[in-house]
Each structure stands twice: as structure tokens, then as C-alpha cells.
Write a protein that holds these residues in place. Structure first.
Motif, PDB file in Angstrom:
ATOM      1  N   ASP A   4       0.849  -1.177   0.000  1.00  0.00           N
ATOM      2  CA  ASP A   4       0.000   0.000   0.000  1.00  0.00           C
ATOM      3  C   ASP A   4       0.890   1.234   0.000  1.00  0.00           C
ATOM      4  O   ASP A   4       2.037   1.181   0.441  1.00  0.00           O
ATOM      5  N   CYS A  66      -2.405  -6.426  -3.220  1.00  0.00           N
ATOM      6  CA  CYS A  66      -2.476  -4.964  -3.151  1.00  0.00           C
ATOM      7  C   CYS A  66      -3.864  -4.486  -3.534  1.00  0.00           C
ATOM      8  O   CYS A  66      -4.688  -5.256  -4.030  1.00  0.00           O
ATOM      9  N   ASP A  67      -4.099  -3.193  -3.293  1.00  0.00           N
ATOM     10  CA  ASP A  67      -5.399  -2.636  -3.640  1.00  0.00           C
ATOM     11  C   ASP A  67      -5.438  -2.306  -5.129  1.00  0.00           C
ATOM     12  O   ASP A  67      -4.585  -2.751  -5.888  1.00  0.00           O
ATOM     13  N   ASN A  68      -6.391  -1.522  -5.529  1.00  0.00           N
ATOM     14  CA  ASN A  68      -6.609  -1.263  -6.946  1.00  0.00           C
ATOM     15  C   ASN A  68      -6.120   0.114  -7.384  1.00  0.00           C
ATOM     16  O   ASN A  68      -6.710   0.731  -8.267  1.00  0.00           O
ATOM     17  N   PHE A  72      -0.529   0.155  -9.237  1.00  0.00           N
ATOM     18  CA  PHE A  72      -0.498  -1.278  -8.940  1.00  0.00           C
ATOM     19  C   PHE A  72      -1.147  -2.066 -10.073  1.00  0.00           C
ATOM     20  O   PHE A  72      -0.633  -3.096 -10.499  1.00  0.00           O
ATOM     21  N   LEU A  73      -2.313  -1.599 -10.533  1.00  0.00           N
ATOM     22  CA  LEU A  73      -3.033  -2.324 -11.578  1.00  0.00           C
ATOM     23  C   LEU A  73      -2.212  -2.435 -12.859  1.00  0.00           C
ATOM     24  O   LEU A  73      -2.085  -3.513 -13.436  1.00  0.00           O
ATOM     25  N   ASN A  76       0.947  -4.657 -12.273  1.00  0.00           N
ATOM     26  CA  ASN A  76       0.581  -6.073 -12.233  1.00  0.00           C
ATOM     27  C   ASN A  76       0.169  -6.578 -13.611  1.00  0.00           C
ATOM     28  O   ASN A  76       0.445  -7.720 -13.972  1.00  0.00           O
ATOM     29  N   LYS A 105      -2.195 -10.573  -6.731  1.00  0.00           N
ATOM     30  CA  LYS A 105      -3.618 -10.503  -6.411  1.00  0.00           C
ATOM     31  C   LYS A 105      -3.990  -9.070  -6.069  1.00  0.00           C
ATOM     32  O   LYS A 105      -3.235  -8.376  -5.400  1.00  0.00           O
ATOM     33  N   ASN A 106      -5.159  -8.658  -6.539  1.00  0.00           N
ATOM     34  CA  ASN A 106      -5.730  -7.379  -6.148  1.00  0.00           C
ATOM     35  C   ASN A 106      -6.966  -7.661  -5.315  1.00  0.00           C
ATOM     36  O   ASN A 106      -7.687  -8.618  -5.572  1.00  0.00           O
TER      37      ASN A 106
END
Length: 193
Positions: A4, A66-68, A72-73, A76, A105-106
Motif C-alpha cells: 500500500d 495490493c489494492d486497486n 499497482f493495476l 501487475n 492478487k488485487n
């Protein structure tokens, strides 16, 4: 591990110009050990470079949660594209991650409680950081030093009960999984300035 960002955190740059940086928090979801990386922005390239620094210091995890956040998106997605297209073998970080078979993974969108473990540690880090800094104006190197000290303090917190008698075993800390029995504290009378 769970990832995060938090911030922005202000610091004083060259010629007294106020600048901003962010902190990438990486926490082990099993031991709760914390690693903090200062990043200059929330871009995908900065995210991938921060991961590379983390892997160089702590090793490569099996799973990243992680979050979205957009960085990160996209990061990934780049890694997953390399996993699907393994036939090209370049020296990029994403190819490295693909060969290590890291599961990315999100959390479900609009479900921040799924990242509750690392969100709680973000709260602990922020609390410790702002109590240490108060309203002081720091340079980048001072900010980085304080973040490392905060990381050490958080990794030294007990995750089992503290001993109540001399015969009780010492409390287990996240840092004991990384470097057993290390003392991370600098004595207070050791003023470096």
C-alpha cells in the motif's frame, strides 16, 4: 506480502523548495514485518523500481496482495502479460517476476477491508512517523532516515505477549523472523547531528 502507499509526505528540497514523496509500505502477511520505500510519485515505473529494491534487500515473495491503485493495476498487468508471453526473454523486471512465478492478487474493488492487515500497519506507521516528526521541516535524507527508524521501531514491536516473569520467554517480534535477536534501537544519548 501486502502493498500500500501512503502520503504524500512533504520535505524541503534544494533552495528551500517544498517537495512531496510517497511511501510504499510492504508488509509480510504472516510475520507482519514491514519494509518502507520512499518513492517520488505513484507511477507504474516507480512502483516496479521500488519492488526491485525490495526484492534486492528482502527476497522475492510467493504472493503480492495490493489494492486497486492505478500504478499497482498497470504494474501487475505488465507482469501478468510477461507471464503469458514467456517466450521473450529480456532482462526486464517483469520478466524476472514472471520467471519467479509470483502470484499477483488485487483486492476486490471498493472493498478496502480486504487489505485490512496492511491498512492497519499504515495507521501504525503514520502514527509513529507524525509523533516523531511533529511539524519539523526535513530534508529528503532526514526523511529517509526517520522512515528507516520508524520501520525499525514497528518491526521491533511485540507480536506475542510480553514476559511477566523472568522465566517467561522473550516476546516475539517481526524482526526476529528477519534477523533473530537483533537490537535495532540507537541509544538516545547518541546524537548524530
Amino acid at each position: 506480502v501486502g502493498l500500500d502507499y501512503f502520503g504524500p509526505v512533504s520535505y524541503t528540497g534544494a533552495m528551500g523548495i517544498k517537495k512531496k514523496t510517497w511511501v510504499l509500505l510492504i508488509t509480510c502477511l504472516i510475520t507482519r514485518a514491514v519494509h518502507l520505500e520512499l518513492v517520488t510519485d505513484n507511477s507504474t515505473i516507480t512502483y516496479l523500481m521500488a519492488l526491485k529494491r525490495y526484492f534486492g534487500r528482502r527476497g522475492v515473495p510467493k504472493t503480492i496482495l495490493c489494492d486497486n491503485a492505478p500504478g499497482f493495476l498497470l504494474g501487475n498487468k505488465m507482469i501478468n502479460d510477461d507471464i503469458r508471453n514467456r517466450h521473450h526473454s529480456s532482462d526486464t523486471l517483469t520478466t524476472f517476476l514472471a520467471t519467479k512465478e509470483i502470484e499477483l492478487k488485487n483486492i476486490t474493488p471498493l472493498s478496502p477491508w480486504q487489505g485490512g492487515i496492511y491498512e492497519r500497519i499504515v495507521g501504525i506507521i503514520k502514527n509513529q512517523f507524525y509523533k516523531t516528526v511533529c511539524k519539523a521541516e526535513l530534508s529528503y535524507i532526514e526523511l529517509e532516515t526517520i522512515m528507516i527508524e520508524v520501520e525499525a521501531a514497528v518491526n521491533s514491536r511485540p507480536i506475542t505477549t510480553n514476559p511477566t516473569t523472568p522465566d517467561d520467554p522473550a516476546a516475539l517480534r517481526p524482526v526476529d523472523f528477519l534477523i533473530p535477536n537483533i537490537n535495532l534501537a540507537v541509544p538516545n544519548d547518541c546524537d548524530i547531528r
